[in-house]
Design a protein around this motif. Sequence first.
Motif, PDB file in Angstrom:
ATOM      1  N   SER A   1      36.533  65.968 -52.778  1.00 45.98           N
ATOM      2  CA  SER A   1      36.795  64.498 -52.470  1.00 45.98           C
ATOM      3  C   SER A   1      36.069  63.703 -53.585  1.00 45.98           C
ATOM      4  CB  SER A   1      36.521  64.075 -50.952  1.00 45.98           C
ATOM      5  OG  SER A   1      36.469  62.989 -50.952  1.00 45.98           O
ATOM      6  N   VAL A   2      36.902  63.081 -54.242  1.00 40.10           N
ATOM      7  CA  VAL A   2      36.276  62.039 -55.276  1.00 40.10           C
ATOM      8  C   VAL A   2      36.513  60.559 -54.769  1.00 40.10           C
ATOM      9  CG1 VAL A   2      36.231  61.218 -57.781  1.00 40.10           C
ATOM     10  CG2 VAL A   2      37.162  63.627 -57.098  1.00 40.10           C
ATOM     11  N   GLN A   3      35.312  59.894 -54.631  1.00 45.93           N
ATOM     12  CA  GLN A   3      35.331  58.490 -54.379  1.00 45.93           C
ATOM     13  C   GLN A   3      35.048  57.531 -55.284  1.00 45.93           C
ATOM     14  OE1 GLN A   3      32.733  58.633 -50.811  1.00 45.93           O
ATOM     15  NE2 GLN A   3      34.187  59.530 -49.252  1.00 45.93           N
ATOM     16  N   TYR A   4      35.854  56.755 -55.673  1.00 43.57           N
ATOM     17  CA  TYR A   4      35.700  55.886 -56.917  1.00 43.57           C
ATOM     18  C   TYR A   4      35.485  54.281 -56.259  1.00 43.57           C
ATOM     19  CZ  TYR A   4      38.146  59.312 -59.462  1.00 43.57           C
ATOM     20  OH  TYR A   4      38.555  60.494 -59.881  1.00 43.57           O
ATOM     21  N   THR A   5      34.280  53.709 -56.440  1.00 46.17           N
ATOM     22  CA  THR A   5      34.060  52.438 -55.750  1.00 46.17           C
ATOM     23  C   THR A   5      34.648  51.265 -56.597  1.00 46.17           C
ATOM     24  OG1 THR A   5      31.924  53.352 -54.590  1.00 46.17           O
ATOM     25  CG2 THR A   5      32.162  51.242 -54.853  1.00 46.17           C
ATOM     26  N   ALA A   6      35.388  50.577 -56.039  1.00 48.34           N
ATOM     27  CA  ALA A   6      36.094  49.288 -56.462  1.00 48.34           C
ATOM     28  C   ALA A   6      35.460  48.018 -55.947  1.00 48.34           C
ATOM     29  CB  ALA A   6      37.418  48.929 -56.468  1.00 48.34           C
ATOM     30  N   GLU A   7      34.878  46.933 -56.621  1.00 51.76           N
ATOM     31  CA  GLU A   7      34.098  45.603 -56.137  1.00 51.76           C
ATOM     32  C   GLU A   7      35.155  44.943 -55.210  1.00 51.76           C
ATOM     33  OE1 GLU A   7      31.291  43.880 -56.127  1.00 51.76           O
ATOM     34  OE2 GLU A   7      30.467  45.599 -57.271  1.00 51.76           O
ATOM     35  N   SER A   8      36.421  44.857 -55.538  1.00 51.46           N
ATOM     36  CA  SER A   8      37.292  44.344 -54.579  1.00 51.46           C
ATOM     37  C   SER A   8      38.645  45.009 -54.340  1.00 51.46           C
ATOM     38  CB  SER A   8      37.687  42.802 -55.278  1.00 51.46           C
ATOM     39  OG  SER A   8      38.356  42.786 -56.674  1.00 51.46           O
ATOM     40  N   ARG A   9      39.484  44.390 -53.500  1.00 47.75           N
ATOM     41  CA  ARG A   9      40.507  44.906 -53.257  1.00 47.75           C
ATOM     42  C   ARG A   9      41.723  44.292 -54.385  1.00 47.75           C
ATOM     43  NH1 ARG A   9      44.375  47.595 -52.315  1.00 47.75           N
ATOM     44  NH2 ARG A   9      46.021  47.457 -50.724  1.00 47.75           N
ATOM     45  N   GLU A  10      41.297  43.518 -55.105  1.00 49.53           N
ATOM     46  CA  GLU A  10      42.022  43.072 -56.371  1.00 49.53           C
ATOM     47  C   GLU A  10      41.710  43.924 -57.503  1.00 49.53           C
ATOM     48  OE1 GLU A  10      41.793  39.857 -53.413  1.00 49.53           O
ATOM     49  OE2 GLU A  10      39.931  40.768 -54.497  1.00 49.53           O
ATOM     50  N   MET A  11      40.740  44.640 -57.454  1.00 46.89           N
ATOM     51  CA  MET A  11      40.429  45.441 -58.582  1.00 46.89           C
ATOM     52  C   MET A  11      41.259  46.771 -58.506  1.00 46.89           C
ATOM     53  SD  MET A  11      38.862  44.171 -61.004  1.00 46.89           S
ATOM     54  CE  MET A  11      37.845  45.154 -61.996  1.00 46.89           C
ATOM     55  N   LEU A  12      41.223  47.090 -57.102  1.00 46.44           N
ATOM     56  CA  LEU A  12      42.010  48.298 -56.728  1.00 46.44           C
ATOM     57  C   LEU A  12      43.469  48.190 -57.146  1.00 46.44           C
ATOM     58  CD1 LEU A  12      41.915  51.200 -55.796  1.00 46.44           C
ATOM     59  CD2 LEU A  12      41.708  50.128 -53.514  1.00 46.44           C
ATOM     60  N   GLN A  13      43.842  46.921 -56.908  1.00 52.50           N
ATOM     61  CA  GLN A  13      45.538  46.704 -56.984  1.00 52.50           C
ATOM     62  C   GLN A  13      45.637  46.462 -58.578  1.00 52.50           C
ATOM     63  OE1 GLN A  13      47.779  46.590 -54.616  1.00 52.50           O
ATOM     64  NE2 GLN A  13      49.176  46.358 -56.193  1.00 52.50           N
ATOM     65  N   LYS A  14      44.815  46.176 -59.224  1.00 49.48           N
ATOM     66  CA  LYS A  14      44.827  46.192 -60.660  1.00 49.48           C
ATOM     67  C   LYS A  14      45.010  47.561 -61.199  1.00 49.48           C
ATOM     68  CE  LYS A  14      42.924  41.708 -61.932  1.00 49.48           C
ATOM     69  NZ  LYS A  14      41.853  41.089 -62.699  1.00 49.48           N
ATOM     70  N   TYR A  15      44.211  48.364 -60.664  1.00 50.59           N
ATOM     71  CA  TYR A  15      44.249  49.867 -61.185  1.00 50.59           C
ATOM     72  C   TYR A  15      45.782  50.193 -60.923  1.00 50.59           C
ATOM     73  CZ  TYR A  15      44.073  54.994 -60.260  1.00 50.59           C
ATOM     74  OH  TYR A  15      44.358  56.087 -60.449  1.00 50.59           O
ATOM     75  N   TYR A  16      46.158  50.159 -59.761  1.00 47.82           N
ATOM     76  CA  TYR A  16      47.530  50.638 -59.257  1.00 47.82           C
ATOM     77  C   TYR A  16      48.687  50.112 -60.260  1.00 47.82           C
ATOM     78  CZ  TYR A  16      45.781  52.090 -54.771  1.00 47.82           C
ATOM     79  OH  TYR A  16      45.137  52.745 -53.614  1.00 47.82           O
ATOM     80  N   GLU A  17      48.479  48.689 -60.718  1.00 45.90           N
ATOM     81  CA  GLU A  17      49.572  48.316 -61.677  1.00 45.90           C
ATOM     82  C   GLU A  17      49.216  48.739 -62.817  1.00 45.90           C
ATOM     83  OE1 GLU A  17      48.698  44.010 -60.609  1.00 45.90           O
ATOM     84  OE2 GLU A  17      49.403  44.274 -58.738  1.00 45.90           O
ATOM     85  N   GLN A  18      47.930  48.856 -63.452  1.00 40.93           N
ATOM     86  CA  GLN A  18      47.861  49.151 -64.912  1.00 40.93           C
ATOM     87  C   GLN A  18      47.511  50.439 -65.315  1.00 40.93           C
ATOM     88  OE1 GLN A  18      44.640  46.187 -65.811  1.00 40.93           O
ATOM     89  NE2 GLN A  18      45.879  44.276 -65.206  1.00 40.93           N
ATOM     90  N   ASN A  19      46.924  51.239 -64.476  1.00 38.14           N
ATOM     91  CA  ASN A  19      46.649  52.731 -64.821  1.00 38.14           C
ATOM     92  C   ASN A  19      46.878  53.801 -63.939  1.00 38.14           C
ATOM     93  OD1 ASN A  19      43.895  50.448 -64.546  1.00 38.14           O
ATOM     94  ND2 ASN A  19      44.310  51.280 -66.707  1.00 38.14           N
ATOM     95  N   ALA A  20      47.240  53.653 -62.544  1.00 37.87           N
ATOM     96  CA  ALA A  20      47.490  54.693 -61.826  1.00 37.87           C
ATOM     97  C   ALA A  20      48.316  55.822 -62.291  1.00 37.87           C
ATOM     98  CB  ALA A  20      48.043  54.257 -60.522  1.00 37.87           C
TER      99      ALA A  20
END
Length: 102
Positions: free
Chosen positions: A56-75
Amino acid sequence: MYIYNVTANVQEGIHEEWLEWMKKEHIPAMLATKKFKKALMTRVMVQEPMGGITYSVQYTAESREMLQKYYEQNAEELRQKSSVFGEKVVSFRTELEVISEQ
């Protein structure tokens, strides 16, 4: 705070190669997106009926918005790079919201 959790079951024949790739390439690439503050990699201590070794790898994001940006820009790009292992690695992803930390 949010945790993007990726659980992966890795066939034993490629285990060492995958583990090195994760530590030297994939996790640093995830952190380089600047969407996550840190990453914690753990080995799941339950033996799966399907065999293999599970992490299991757990990546910590400051906010839901940062996680959404990851999905949109990098995933998509980062997931494509992991396709080199094909069906020898089976992964699933979950999002966790941190309620309390003591």
